[in-house]
Design a protein around this motif. Sequence first.
Motif, short mmCIF file in Angstrom:
data_model
loop_
_atom_site.label_atom_id
_atom_site.label_comp_id
_atom_site.label_asym_id
_atom_site.label_seq_id
_atom_site.Cartn_x
_atom_site.Cartn_y
_atom_site.Cartn_z
N VAL A 92 0.84 -1.19 0.00
CA VAL A 92 0.00 0.00 0.00
C VAL A 92 0.88 1.24 0.00
O VAL A 92 1.84 1.34 0.77
N SER A 93 0.56 2.20 -0.87
CA SER A 93 1.30 3.46 -0.94
C SER A 93 0.92 4.35 0.25
O SER A 93 -0.11 4.14 0.88
N LYS A 94 1.78 5.35 0.54
CA LYS A 94 1.51 6.26 1.66
C LYS A 94 0.14 6.91 1.54
O LYS A 94 -0.62 6.95 2.49
N LEU A 95 -0.17 7.46 0.38
CA LEU A 95 -1.53 7.92 0.06
C LEU A 95 -1.95 7.11 -1.15
O LEU A 95 -1.57 7.40 -2.27
N HIS A 96 -2.70 6.06 -0.90
CA HIS A 96 -3.01 5.08 -1.95
C HIS A 96 -4.25 5.49 -2.75
O HIS A 96 -4.23 5.44 -3.98
N ALA A 97 -5.31 5.87 -2.06
CA ALA A 97 -6.58 6.19 -2.72
C ALA A 97 -7.39 7.12 -1.83
O ALA A 97 -7.11 7.26 -0.64
N VAL A 98 -8.39 7.75 -2.43
CA VAL A 98 -9.33 8.59 -1.67
C VAL A 98 -10.75 8.22 -2.08
O VAL A 98 -11.00 7.78 -3.20
N ILE A 99 -11.67 8.42 -1.14
CA ILE A 99 -13.10 8.31 -1.42
C ILE A 99 -13.67 9.69 -1.21
O ILE A 99 -13.48 10.29 -0.14
N GLU A 100 -14.35 10.19 -2.23
CA GLU A 100 -14.94 11.52 -2.14
C GLU A 100 -16.46 11.40 -2.19
O GLU A 100 -17.01 10.75 -3.08
#
Length: 140
Positions: A40-48
């Motif tokens: 997993v990346s440091k900031l992998h994904a966002v939910i908006e």
Amino acid sequence: MASLIQIKDGTSGLRLRIDKPLFRLGRSSDNEISIDDELVSKLHAVIEAMQPAEPANGYDYYLQDKDSTNGTFVNDKRVNLYRLKHNDVVRIGLNSFRFVDDAHEDLDETAQLYRSWIPGVYYTGQKQPGGKKAAKKKKK
């Protein structure tokens, strides 16, 4: 409002409420969901959460991959930007989550847990007298 329910070993686990307009997922501890996984990346994904044209229908939730190294998957398909639907399965690294939109959730199904005769074992479903499921008999 919506939630992500962690899926581990085929069963539902921790329920994580999506309670902000922008909800970050990744390895870093400053994300709303911090995932301890090297894939997993440091900031992998966002939910908006976005207000649709018909506000009475609640919110629309969009999952966006943030240029992660190993990708973000919904229902086993790699996505960059995806409008989440009730019961979609989101996979980030080795972790899977079921997306639950409260506007579509069957609360009876998720709220009913019954204790079995085996200590520490619970089950869902319709409880019948005597602990057995009743069979319907047809009259002739």
